[in-house]
Design a protein around this motif. Structure first.
Motif, PDB file in Angstrom:
ATOM      1  N   ALA A 131     -22.970 -13.076 -44.733  1.00 23.64           N
ATOM      2  CA  ALA A 131     -23.199 -11.662 -44.421  1.00 23.64           C
ATOM      3  C   ALA A 131     -24.550 -11.191 -44.956  1.00 23.64           C
ATOM      4  N   THR A 132     -24.919 -11.641 -46.142  1.00 21.07           N
ATOM      5  CA  THR A 132     -26.189 -11.229 -46.742  1.00 21.07           C
ATOM      6  C   THR A 132     -27.372 -11.795 -45.969  1.00 21.07           C
ATOM      7  N   ALA A 133     -27.294 -13.081 -45.611  1.00 19.18           N
ATOM      8  CA  ALA A 133     -28.380 -13.706 -44.845  1.00 19.18           C
ATOM      9  C   ALA A 133     -28.544 -13.035 -43.486  1.00 19.18           C
ATOM     10  N   LYS A 134     -27.426 -12.673 -42.855  1.00 17.07           N
ATOM     11  CA  LYS A 134     -27.509 -11.988 -41.562  1.00 17.07           C
ATOM     12  C   LYS A 134     -28.133 -10.601 -41.723  1.00 17.07           C
ATOM     13  N   ARG A 135     -27.772  -9.891 -42.779  1.00 16.61           N
ATOM     14  CA  ARG A 135     -28.357  -8.566 -42.999  1.00 16.61           C
ATOM     15  C   ARG A 135     -29.860  -8.648 -43.225  1.00 16.61           C
ATOM     16  N   LEU A 136     -30.302  -9.764 -43.771  1.00 17.06           N
ATOM     17  CA  LEU A 136     -31.736  -9.955 -43.996  1.00 17.06           C
ATOM     18  C   LEU A 136     -32.459 -10.432 -42.743  1.00 17.06           C
ATOM     19  N   GLY A 137     -31.686 -10.703 -41.682  1.00 16.71           N
ATOM     20  CA  GLY A 137     -32.303 -11.029 -40.404  1.00 16.71           C
ATOM     21  C   GLY A 137     -32.434 -12.505 -40.086  1.00 16.71           C
ATOM     22  N   ALA A 138     -31.802 -13.375 -40.857  1.00 14.28           N
ATOM     23  CA  ALA A 138     -31.912 -14.813 -40.618  1.00 14.28           C
ATOM     24  C   ALA A 138     -30.938 -15.266 -39.533  1.00 14.28           C
ATOM     25  N   ARG A 139     -31.230 -16.435 -38.960  1.00 12.72           N
ATOM     26  CA  ARG A 139     -30.268 -17.116 -38.090  1.00 12.72           C
ATOM     27  C   ARG A 139     -29.412 -17.992 -38.998  1.00 12.72           C
ATOM     28  N   VAL A 140     -28.104 -17.826 -38.914  1.00 11.66           N
ATOM     29  CA  VAL A 140     -27.220 -18.473 -39.882  1.00 11.66           C
ATOM     30  C   VAL A 140     -26.255 -19.436 -39.206  1.00 11.66           C
ATOM     31  N   ASP A 141     -26.209 -20.641 -39.728  1.00 13.28           N
ATOM     32  CA  ASP A 141     -25.199 -21.629 -39.364  1.00 13.28           C
ATOM     33  C   ASP A 141     -24.370 -21.894 -40.616  1.00 13.28           C
ATOM     34  N   ALA A 142     -23.089 -22.165 -40.422  1.00 11.97           N
ATOM     35  CA  ALA A 142     -22.224 -22.411 -41.578  1.00 11.97           C
ATOM     36  C   ALA A 142     -21.223 -23.508 -41.256  1.00 11.97           C
ATOM     37  N   PHE A 143     -20.829 -24.218 -42.302  1.00 10.45           N
ATOM     38  CA  PHE A 143     -19.850 -25.291 -42.145  1.00 10.45           C
ATOM     39  C   PHE A 143     -18.788 -25.173 -43.231  1.00 10.45           C
ATOM     40  N   ASP A 144     -17.564 -25.503 -42.851  1.00 11.76           N
ATOM     41  CA  ASP A 144     -16.467 -25.592 -43.810  1.00 11.76           C
ATOM     42  C   ASP A 144     -15.524 -26.686 -43.317  1.00 11.76           C
ATOM     43  N   THR A 145     -14.887 -27.355 -44.255  1.00 10.93           N
ATOM     44  CA  THR A 145     -13.953 -28.414 -43.879  1.00 10.93           C
ATOM     45  C   THR A 145     -12.686 -27.862 -43.233  1.00 10.93           C
ATOM     46  N   ARG A 146     -12.513 -26.533 -43.306  1.00 12.86           N
ATOM     47  CA  ARG A 146     -11.336 -25.893 -42.717  1.00 12.86           C
ATOM     48  C   ARG A 146     -11.723 -25.226 -41.401  1.00 12.86           C
ATOM     49  N   PRO A 147     -11.379 -25.825 -40.264  1.00 18.28           N
ATOM     50  CA  PRO A 147     -11.734 -25.226 -38.966  1.00 18.28           C
ATOM     51  C   PRO A 147     -11.161 -23.826 -38.780  1.00 18.28           C
TER      52      PRO A 147
END
Length: 218
Positions: free
Chosen positions: A184-200
């Motif tokens: 949420a913070t990275a998006k508010r700063l205007g970045a393109r965000v990708d994320a990964f978690d072992t839990r689909p």
């Protein structure tokens, strides 16, 4: 009830177990609170503010812990502090019990009832005591702020007379409490965000924050 609150032992730890505003609520109910001098330094609170809240100020830890029924702090106590805590009292803090087994044994040997606040179940009834999630959320926010400070480009896309600057790309591993706050913070700063978690199952939460969930076949 007499509560003792010492300064934190770990260098660079700015947090404190009790702020003056909350201390005044307790002292108004007749609870005696003794705090170590300089307790509020990391949060820009003075000894005078604690005095105004009805607390007494101790200049040394022997005086602080004497007659205490309850000891509050953020981090794990040192072996010396454990020796100072009166037998049969209660100690509340983050304890990291799986790694600080020696400290746990020392506390048990002195018959000190110990509450490790990071082990309090995350239930609706105990939501106000969920210190672990609140601190994880702050950690996720702060991680992105520190990354933005150190990165050699800005986070958002910016159109200038000299051309367009593309947004920074941020990859976040883990979508728990800290990870979701980081997204949420990275998006508010205007970045393109990708994320990964072992839990689909958390993919929907990641996408709801405007990030792309990366699927990896493990």
């Amino acid at each position: 009830m007499k509560i003792a609150i010492p300064n934190e032992n770990h260098n660079g730890e700015p947090r404190t177990a009790l702020i003056p505003a909350n201390a005044s609520r307790l002292t108004a109910k007749g609870i005696e609170i003794c705090v170590e001098s300089g307790l509020g330094t990391g949060i820009h609170e003075t000894d005078a503010a604690y005095k105004a809240a009805g607390c007494t100020i101790a200049d040394d830890r022997d005086t602080l812990f004497a007659q205490a029924n309850l000891v509050l702090r953020v981090g794990c106590p040192t072996a010396d502090d454990i020796e100072r805590i009166p037998r049969g009292s209660i100690h509340v803090s983050f304890l990291d019990p799986f790694n600080e087994t020696a400290r746990i044994r020392d506390l048990a040997a002195r018959e000190i009832t110990t509450v490790s606040i990071e082990m309090i179940p995350r239930t609706t009834r105990a939501q106000k005591m969920d210190a672990l999630s609140s601190q994880a959320s702050l950690a996720g926010y702060n991680a992105v702020i520190l990354a933005a400070e150190r990165l050699d480009k800005i986070f958002p896309m910016m159109m200038t007379p000299a051309g367009t600057i593309s947004p920074a790309r941020v990859f976040i591993i883990g979508a728990g409490v800290a990870g979701l706050q980081a997204i949420a913070t990275a998006k508010r700063l205007g970045a393109r965000v990708d994320a990964f978690d072992t839990r689909p199952v958390v993919a929907e939460q990641v996408q709801s924050l405007g990030a792309k969930f990366v699927t990896i076949d493990l």
